[in-house]
Design a protein around this motif. Structure first.
Motif, PDB file in Angstrom:
ATOM      1  N   VAL A  28       0.740  -1.261   0.020  1.00 13.88           N
ATOM      2  CA  VAL A  28      -0.019   0.150   0.021  1.00 13.88           C
ATOM      3  C   VAL A  28       0.835   1.431   0.074  1.00 13.88           C
ATOM      4  O   VAL A  28       1.992   1.137   0.349  1.00 13.88           O
ATOM      5  N   VAL A  29       0.383   2.212  -0.395  1.00 14.68           N
ATOM      6  CA  VAL A  29       1.104   3.644  -0.434  1.00 14.68           C
ATOM      7  C   VAL A  29       0.697   4.343   0.798  1.00 14.68           C
ATOM      8  O   VAL A  29      -0.322   4.584   1.273  1.00 14.68           O
ATOM      9  N   TYR A  36       5.966   3.370  -0.392  1.00 17.96           N
ATOM     10  CA  TYR A  36       5.372   2.049  -0.542  1.00 17.96           C
ATOM     11  C   TYR A  36       5.505   1.131   0.846  1.00 17.96           C
ATOM     12  O   TYR A  36       6.826   1.074   1.449  1.00 17.96           O
ATOM     13  N   LYS A  37       4.569   0.466   1.363  1.00 14.15           N
ATOM     14  CA  LYS A  37       5.012  -0.101   2.630  1.00 14.15           C
ATOM     15  C   LYS A  37       3.812  -1.214   2.734  1.00 14.15           C
ATOM     16  O   LYS A  37       2.853  -1.448   2.000  1.00 14.15           O
ATOM     17  N   LEU A  38       4.137  -2.403   3.594  1.00 18.11           N
ATOM     18  CA  LEU A  38       3.360  -3.406   4.048  1.00 18.11           C
ATOM     19  C   LEU A  38       2.186  -3.070   4.899  1.00 18.11           C
ATOM     20  O   LEU A  38       2.313  -2.124   5.781  1.00 18.11           O
ATOM     21  N   PRO A  39       0.807  -3.264   4.606  1.00 16.56           N
ATOM     22  CA  PRO A  39      -0.436  -2.798   5.499  1.00 16.56           C
ATOM     23  C   PRO A  39      -0.015  -3.358   6.871  1.00 16.56           C
ATOM     24  O   PRO A  39       0.791  -4.459   7.104  1.00 16.56           O
ATOM     25  N   HIS A  40      -0.397  -2.727   7.792  1.00 12.43           N
ATOM     26  CA  HIS A  40      -0.080  -2.855   9.160  1.00 12.43           C
ATOM     27  C   HIS A  40       1.034  -2.873   9.689  1.00 12.43           C
ATOM     28  O   HIS A  40       1.570  -3.617  10.564  1.00 12.43           O
ATOM     29  N   HIS A  41       1.886  -2.029   9.003  1.00  5.27           N
ATOM     30  CA  HIS A  41       3.488  -1.904   9.306  1.00  5.27           C
ATOM     31  C   HIS A  41       3.613  -0.491   9.755  1.00  5.27           C
ATOM     32  O   HIS A  41       3.085   0.335   8.734  1.00  5.27           O
ATOM     33  N   MET A  42       4.582  -0.136  10.354  1.00  6.25           N
ATOM     34  CA  MET A  42       4.905   1.496  10.451  1.00  6.25           C
ATOM     35  C   MET A  42       5.845   1.978   9.366  1.00  6.25           C
ATOM     36  O   MET A  42       6.528   1.026   8.690  1.00  6.25           O
ATOM     37  N   SER A  43       5.682   3.333   9.413  1.00  6.24           N
ATOM     38  CA  SER A  43       6.333   3.875   8.233  1.00  6.24           C
ATOM     39  C   SER A  43       7.931   3.776   8.567  1.00  6.24           C
ATOM     40  O   SER A  43       8.165   4.345   9.708  1.00  6.24           O
ATOM     41  N   LEU A  44       8.872   3.521   7.448  1.00  7.01           N
ATOM     42  CA  LEU A  44      10.325   3.545   7.805  1.00  7.01           C
ATOM     43  C   LEU A  44      10.813   4.976   7.959  1.00  7.01           C
ATOM     44  O   LEU A  44      11.864   5.126   8.454  1.00  7.01           O
ATOM     45  N   TYR A  49       2.946   4.965  12.725  1.00  2.00           N
ATOM     46  CA  TYR A  49       1.741   4.015  12.550  1.00  2.00           C
ATOM     47  C   TYR A  49       0.427   4.490  12.920  1.00  2.00           C
ATOM     48  O   TYR A  49       0.310   5.292  13.813  1.00  2.00           O
ATOM     49  N   ASN A  50      -0.345   4.291  11.863  1.00  2.00           N
ATOM     50  CA  ASN A  50      -1.776   4.834  11.904  1.00  2.00           C
ATOM     51  C   ASN A  50      -2.081   6.210  12.205  1.00  2.00           C
ATOM     52  O   ASN A  50      -2.498   6.713  13.262  1.00  2.00           O
ATOM     53  N   GLU A  51      -1.130   6.857  11.649  1.00  2.00           N
ATOM     54  CA  GLU A  51      -1.066   8.573  11.706  1.00  2.00           C
ATOM     55  C   GLU A  51      -0.484   9.059  13.272  1.00  2.00           C
ATOM     56  O   GLU A  51      -0.752  10.109  13.617  1.00  2.00           O
ATOM     57  N   ARG A  52       0.132   8.086  13.757  1.00  2.00           N
ATOM     58  CA  ARG A  52       0.696   8.426  15.085  1.00  2.00           C
ATOM     59  C   ARG A  52       2.097   8.140  15.237  1.00  2.00           C
ATOM     60  O   ARG A  52       2.620   7.098  14.481  1.00  2.00           O
ATOM     61  N   LEU A  53       2.936   9.017  16.042  1.00  2.00           N
ATOM     62  CA  LEU A  53       4.201   8.870  15.977  1.00  2.00           C
ATOM     63  C   LEU A  53       4.730   7.566  17.192  1.00  2.00           C
ATOM     64  O   LEU A  53       4.149   7.612  18.082  1.00  2.00           O
ATOM     65  N   VAL A  54       5.320   6.789  16.516  1.00  2.00           N
ATOM     66  CA  VAL A  54       5.665   5.412  17.063  1.00  2.00           C
ATOM     67  C   VAL A  54       7.185   5.501  17.722  1.00  2.00           C
ATOM     68  O   VAL A  54       7.504   5.124  18.724  1.00  2.00           O
ATOM     69  N   ILE A  55       8.184   5.928  16.667  1.00  2.00           N
ATOM     70  CA  ILE A  55       9.574   5.991  16.855  1.00  2.00           C
ATOM     71  C   ILE A  55       9.961   7.508  16.685  1.00  2.00           C
ATOM     72  O   ILE A  55       9.784   7.836  15.433  1.00  2.00           O
ATOM     73  N   ALA A  56      10.611   8.092  17.466  1.00  2.00           N
ATOM     74  CA  ALA A  56      11.169   9.322  17.164  1.00  2.00           C
ATOM     75  C   ALA A  56      12.537   9.096  16.596  1.00  2.00           C
ATOM     76  O   ALA A  56      13.272   8.142  16.758  1.00  2.00           O
ATOM     77  N   LYS A  57      12.952   9.881  15.608  1.00  2.00           N
ATOM     78  CA  LYS A  57      14.096   9.769  14.888  1.00  2.00           C
ATOM     79  C   LYS A  57      15.341  10.314  15.678  1.00  2.00           C
ATOM     80  O   LYS A  57      15.101  11.324  16.582  1.00  2.00           O
ATOM     81  N   LYS A  58      16.463   9.761  15.439  1.00  2.00           N
ATOM     82  CA  LYS A  58      17.776  10.260  16.272  1.00  2.00           C
ATOM     83  C   LYS A  58      18.196  11.601  15.642  1.00  2.00           C
ATOM     84  O   LYS A  58      18.315  11.702  14.245  1.00  2.00           O
ATOM     85  N   ILE A  59      18.697  12.429  16.350  1.00  2.00           N
ATOM     86  CA  ILE A  59      19.368  13.716  15.778  1.00  2.00           C
ATOM     87  C   ILE A  59      20.827  13.497  15.722  1.00  2.00           C
ATOM     88  O   ILE A  59      21.450  12.933  16.459  1.00  2.00           O
ATOM     89  N   ALA A  60      21.167  13.647  14.226  1.00  2.00           N
ATOM     90  CA  ALA A  60      22.571  13.514  13.972  1.00  2.00           C
ATOM     91  C   ALA A  60      23.540  14.370  14.572  1.00  2.00           C
ATOM     92  O   ALA A  60      23.059  15.835  14.320  1.00  2.00           O
ATOM     93  N   THR A  61      24.506  14.342  15.309  1.00  2.00           N
ATOM     94  CA  THR A  61      25.415  15.335  15.781  1.00  2.00           C
ATOM     95  C   THR A  61      26.660  15.174  15.083  1.00  2.00           C
ATOM     96  O   THR A  61      27.091  14.260  14.516  1.00  2.00           O
ATOM     97  N   ASP A  62      27.589  16.183  15.255  1.00  2.00           N
ATOM     98  CA  ASP A  62      28.833  16.492  14.547  1.00  2.00           C
ATOM     99  C   ASP A  62      29.847  15.884  15.730  1.00  2.00           C
ATOM    100  O   ASP A  62      31.137  16.123  15.304  1.00  2.00           O
TER     101      ASP A  62
END
Length: 65
Positions: A28-29, A36-44, A49-62
């Motif tokens: 599905v899109v 493109y992703k599999l249904p019932h999986h989180m966005s990479l 997942y389901n319009e809610r934030l599940v995992i926060a991204k790490k902030i890259a530091t120098d």
């Protein structure tokens, strides 16, 4: 030991293997990112997942050495 009395014909062998094929993958899109992703999986991309934030991204530091 059990030994077959007759050789299995090509037709009977192929009929037995009729259910061994792999199925199609349902893809599905994602509505937010457009990826493109599999249904019932989180966005990479954004970790939602389901319009809610599940995992926060790490902030890259120098500070990486």
């Amino acid at each position: 030991m059990a030994v077959p009395k007759k050789k299995t014909s090509k037709s009977r062998r192929n009929m037995r293997r009729a259910h061994h094929a792999l199925g199609k993958i349902n893809v599905v899109v994602d509505s937010r990112t457009g990826e493109y992703k599999l249904p019932h999986h989180m966005s990479l991309i954004d970790g939602t997942y389901n319009e809610r934030l599940v995992i926060a991204k790490k902030i890259a530091t120098d500070e990486a050495v």
